[in-house]
Design an enzyme around this catalytic site. Structure first.
Site, PDB file in Angstrom:
ATOM      1  N   LYS A  28      45.813  43.652  43.240  1.00 57.33           N
ATOM      2  CA  LYS A  28      45.516  44.921  42.566  1.00 57.33           C
ATOM      3  C   LYS A  28      45.039  45.947  43.582  1.00 57.33           C
ATOM      4  CE  LYS A  28      44.852  43.462  37.890  1.00 57.33           C
ATOM      5  NZ  LYS A  28      44.071  43.472  36.687  1.00 57.33           N
ATOM      6  N   ARG A  69      48.419  41.196  25.956  1.00 55.26           N
ATOM      7  CA  ARG A  69      48.648  42.473  25.289  1.00 55.26           C
ATOM      8  C   ARG A  69      50.092  42.639  24.834  1.00 55.26           C
ATOM      9  NH1 ARG A  69      45.531  45.439  30.021  1.00 55.26           N
ATOM     10  NH2 ARG A  69      46.367  43.553  30.940  1.00 55.26           N
ATOM     11  N   SER A 120      41.985  48.651  32.138  1.00 56.08           N
ATOM     12  CA  SER A 120      40.976  49.332  32.957  1.00 56.08           C
ATOM     13  C   SER A 120      41.584  50.560  33.632  1.00 56.08           C
ATOM     14  CB  SER A 120      40.432  48.378  34.019  1.00 56.08           C
ATOM     15  OG  SER A 120      39.817  47.270  33.412  1.00 56.08           O
ATOM     16  N   HIS A 139      38.745  43.855  26.653  1.00 55.34           N
ATOM     17  CA  HIS A 139      38.150  42.659  27.270  1.00 55.34           C
ATOM     18  C   HIS A 139      37.056  42.090  26.360  1.00 55.34           C
ATOM     19  CE1 HIS A 139      39.154  44.639  31.385  1.00 55.34           C
ATOM     20  NE2 HIS A 139      39.956  43.608  31.258  1.00 55.34           N
TER      21      HIS A 139
HETATM   22  P1  ADP Z   1      43.214  44.816  33.437  1.00 56.46           P
HETATM   23  O1  ADP Z   1      44.647  44.387  33.242  1.00 56.46           O
HETATM   24  O2  ADP Z   1      42.697  45.716  32.385  1.00 56.46           O
HETATM   25  O3  ADP Z   1      42.894  45.255  34.841  1.00 56.46           O
HETATM   26  P2  ADP Z   1      41.872  42.304  33.978  1.00 56.46           P
HETATM   27  O4  ADP Z   1      42.597  41.872  35.172  1.00 56.46           O
HETATM   28  O5  ADP Z   1      40.426  42.544  34.137  1.00 56.46           O
HETATM   29  O6  ADP Z   1      42.418  43.531  33.197  1.00 56.46           O
HETATM   30  O7  ADP Z   1      42.174  41.284  32.800  1.00 56.46           O
HETATM   31  C1  ADP Z   1      41.439  40.157  32.497  1.00 56.46           C
HETATM   32  C2  ADP Z   1      42.020  39.543  31.249  1.00 56.46           C
HETATM   33  O8  ADP Z   1      41.817  40.391  30.142  1.00 56.46           O
HETATM   34  C3  ADP Z   1      43.532  39.289  31.290  1.00 56.46           C
HETATM   35  O9  ADP Z   1      43.788  38.083  30.612  1.00 56.46           O
HETATM   36  C4  ADP Z   1      44.111  40.443  30.507  1.00 56.46           C
HETATM   37  O10 ADP Z   1      45.346  40.123  29.934  1.00 56.46           O
HETATM   38  C5  ADP Z   1      43.041  40.616  29.458  1.00 56.46           C
HETATM   39  N1  ADP Z   1      42.999  41.953  28.919  1.00 56.46           N
HETATM   40  C6  ADP Z   1      42.872  43.108  29.580  1.00 56.46           C
HETATM   41  N2  ADP Z   1      42.876  44.144  28.737  1.00 56.46           N
HETATM   42  C7  ADP Z   1      43.033  43.624  27.493  1.00 56.46           C
HETATM   43  C8  ADP Z   1      43.147  44.194  26.176  1.00 56.46           C
HETATM   44  N3  ADP Z   1      43.118  45.509  25.982  1.00 56.46           N
HETATM   45  N4  ADP Z   1      43.288  43.350  25.133  1.00 56.46           N
HETATM   46  C9  ADP Z   1      43.346  42.018  25.340  1.00 56.46           C
HETATM   47  N5  ADP Z   1      43.259  41.420  26.540  1.00 56.46           N
HETATM   48  C10 ADP Z   1      43.104  42.221  27.612  1.00 56.46           C
END
Ligand code: ADP
Length: 162
Positions: A41, A91, A129, A17
């Protein structure tokens, strides 16, 4: 001033992130990281207030980043805050279908808004996460995966020192 919004659950924020947030901060004048409670989620590990606090500490070195929360449509939040773009990290192909659908819905509610996809850093391609929480629950070191500022928060919550 060009403003971008980076929405997500951030439960907790990972280095993946943070990489997207830092790269977005280079492209826009201001980045608003918006913590949302995603109803699709599973129950979150950290409260919204805790997630905001961890994001504030992890991004304190980036001057043009601010943290906020929102419960409703992100497209409306963007309009209300003068943002021109939503920036999302991609990703893998598996992220694409969901993100593409979200982008089209957001466009419907706010036609002026663009969704910008930033490809994940190869180093963090596998990182989410939930993976961090699994690794921590198994007692393994998570310092490679989450910002240093929040490492203890995760260890204290998940309960394994390793
Ligand atoms: P997660 O999928 O880890 O629960 P979130 O819902 O908080 O993540 O994701 C918020 C944004 O961050 C989304 O656009 C997701 O694709 C992106 N994101 C999450 N993890 C990564 C990563 N390792 N690299 C790049 N982008 C990421």
């Amino acid at each position: 001033m060009k403003i971008a919004v980076c929405p997500g659950s951030f439960d907790p924020v990972t280095k993946g992130h943070l990489d997207i947030i830092m790269r977005t901060a280079k492209m826009f004048d201001r980045v608003i990281v918006v913590v949302a409670q995603n109803p699709n989620k599973p129950a979150s590990c950290f409260t919204v207030t805790e997630r905001v606090d961890m994001l504030i500490r992890s991004t304190s070195h980036i001057p043009n980043v601010i943290i906020d929360t929102h419960d409703g449509l992100i497209a409306e939040y963007a309009r209300d805050h003068g943002a021109v773009a939503i920036v999302k990290g991609l990703r893998a192909v598996s992220d694409f279908e969901y993100e593409f659908q979200q982008a089209l819905i957001n466009k419907k509610f706010n036609p002026e808004l663009e969704t910008v996809f930033v490809t994940a850093n190869a180093e963090y391609m596998f990182l989410s996460s939930s993976i961090v929480k699994q690794i921590c629950a198994l007692g393994r070191d998570i310092s490679e995966f989450v910002p240093e500022e929040i490492c203890d928060d995760v260890i204290n919550r998940i309960g394994c020192k390793g």
